[in-house]
Design a protein around this motif. Structure first.
Motif, PDB file in Angstrom:
ATOM      1  N   GLY A 191       7.670  -2.035 -12.398  1.00  0.00           N
ATOM      2  CA  GLY A 191       8.986  -1.710 -11.894  1.00  0.00           C
ATOM      3  C   GLY A 191       9.201  -2.113 -10.444  1.00  0.00           C
ATOM      4  N   ARG A 192      10.454  -2.144 -10.048  1.00  0.00           N
ATOM      5  CA  ARG A 192      10.849  -2.486  -8.684  1.00  0.00           C
ATOM      6  C   ARG A 192      10.767  -1.258  -7.788  1.00  0.00           C
ATOM      7  N   GLN A 206      17.516   1.233  -6.599  1.00  0.00           N
ATOM      8  CA  GLN A 206      16.588   0.098  -6.516  1.00  0.00           C
ATOM      9  C   GLN A 206      16.819  -0.659  -5.214  1.00  0.00           C
ATOM     10  N   LEU A 207      15.740  -0.989  -4.529  1.00  0.00           N
ATOM     11  CA  LEU A 207      15.836  -1.630  -3.218  1.00  0.00           C
ATOM     12  C   LEU A 207      15.902  -3.147  -3.364  1.00  0.00           C
ATOM     13  N   SER A 208      16.705  -3.771  -2.517  1.00  0.00           N
ATOM     14  CA  SER A 208      16.809  -5.229  -2.501  1.00  0.00           C
ATOM     15  C   SER A 208      15.775  -5.792  -1.530  1.00  0.00           C
ATOM     16  N   TRP A 209      15.665  -7.120  -1.497  1.00  0.00           N
ATOM     17  CA  TRP A 209      14.685  -7.750  -0.612  1.00  0.00           C
ATOM     18  C   TRP A 209      14.963  -7.417   0.848  1.00  0.00           C
ATOM     19  N   GLY A 224       2.282   7.227 -11.280  1.00  0.00           N
ATOM     20  CA  GLY A 224       2.746   5.977 -11.861  1.00  0.00           C
ATOM     21  C   GLY A 224       1.872   4.807 -11.471  1.00  0.00           C
ATOM     22  N   SER A 225       2.238   3.616 -11.937  1.00  0.00           N
ATOM     23  CA  SER A 225       1.511   2.390 -11.634  1.00  0.00           C
ATOM     24  C   SER A 225       2.243   1.613 -10.557  1.00  0.00           C
ATOM     25  N   LEU A 282       0.834  -1.208   0.000  1.00  0.00           N
ATOM     26  CA  LEU A 282       0.000   0.000   0.000  1.00  0.00           C
ATOM     27  C   LEU A 282       0.867   1.255   0.000  1.00  0.00           C
ATOM     28  N   ASN A 283       1.992   1.203   0.695  1.00  0.00           N
ATOM     29  CA  ASN A 283       2.926   2.333   0.668  1.00  0.00           C
ATOM     30  C   ASN A 283       3.405   2.616  -0.748  1.00  0.00           C
ATOM     31  N   ALA A 284       3.694   1.545  -1.490  1.00  0.00           N
ATOM     32  CA  ALA A 284       4.126   1.709  -2.878  1.00  0.00           C
ATOM     33  C   ALA A 284       3.017   2.318  -3.724  1.00  0.00           C
TER      34      ALA A 284
END
Length: 263
Positions: free
Chosen positions: A35-36, A45-48, A30-31, A19-21
């Motif tokens: 994308g990551r 770009q964030l990792s796991w 954006g959608s 939900l934050n994204a």
């Protein structure tokens, strides 16, 4: 049972992370499905390891791993709140017994889905004084689809429409009477959804709670000099708080009130 509580809570925090994204990408136009995830500051770009709900924020001490700028408290608060709300809803709708009924599982998935959209609206309106049409239309469409799939009888279906028309009509009258100074059209659309989601008389509980919390919150803001009588305050978060109270305890509150006045 403890494992089940933990699982539901953790599932809620994972949903909260998504939900934050959605909130961030809605702000940027954006959608959420493209994308990551990336840091809003350095765009790395964030990792796991950076995306574990709550835990990553704690381990990183609220800072980006790459640029070391502060991460907004919105992220852990939304994750935590979603986990807690999902847990409350789970137990409100039967807890472990839910897994013995497909109808109950379907109902739970529907309520969780709607609640997720409400959390997005809550945060977005709080930040931007605006209720995004795409989200409130999505919630309304989900409620309509649910009623069509769960159609039982004409009387039950009509009661939800009456609640929706009453709530939206009430806010539309305020909007027109104040020429948009007291309420926005977004509140009118949200009120229509509330009626369609809660039905009658739970929508009355939601509206009453929203106005009580809104009045109390306004007085606190004025007393602490953070707002004055002419300041704009978003009403969407209060409506959503009222909706969640009515969803979880609406029937109990209505029964308590009726017993109070009939004694």
């Amino acid at each position: 049972m403890l494992f089940l509580w933990v699982f539901v809570f953790l599932f809620g925090t994972v949903v909260g992370s998504f939900l934050n994204a959605v909130i961030y990408r809605t702000e940027k136009g954006g959608s959420a499905f493209q994308g990551r995830s990336y840091c809003p500051h350095c765009k790395h770009q964030l990792s796991w390891r950076d995306l574990i709900p709550l835990l990553s924020f704690i381990l990183l001490r609220g800072q980006c791993r790459y640029c070391h700028l502060k991460i907004s408290w919105q992220y852990p608060l939304v994750e935590l709140s979603t986990g807690v709300v999902f847990l409350f809803i789970f137990f409100s709708y039967g807890g472990f017994a839910l897994f013995f009924s497909i109808d109950h599982i379907f109902r739970l998935a529907y309520v969780w889905g709607v609640t997720s959209l409400l959390i997005i609206i809550f945060v977005y309106d709080l930040k931007h004084f605006l209720i995004p049409d795409t989200i409130v239309y999505g919630a309304t469409g989900l409620a309509l689809l649910y009623h069509l799939l769960e159609f039982e009888n004409l009387e039950n279906f009509v009661s939800f429409w009456i609640a929706a028309l009453f709530a939206s009509g009430f806010f539309l009258a305020i909007f027109l009477g104040s020429r948009g100074r007291w309420m926005g059209l977004g509140d009118v659309k949200l009120a229509f959804f509330m009626g369609l989601f809660l039905g009658w008389p739970n929508v009355l509980v939601a509206l009453f709670v929203a106005f009580v919390i809104g009045a109390g919150g306004g007085l606190v803001l004025i007393a602490t000099r953070r707002k004055n009588l002419t300041s704009e305050v978003p009403f969407g978060p209060f409506l959503i708080a009222g909706t969640l109270v009515a969803l979880l305890w609406g029937k109990d509150l209505v029964d308590w009130y009726l017993n109070l006045i009939l004694v």
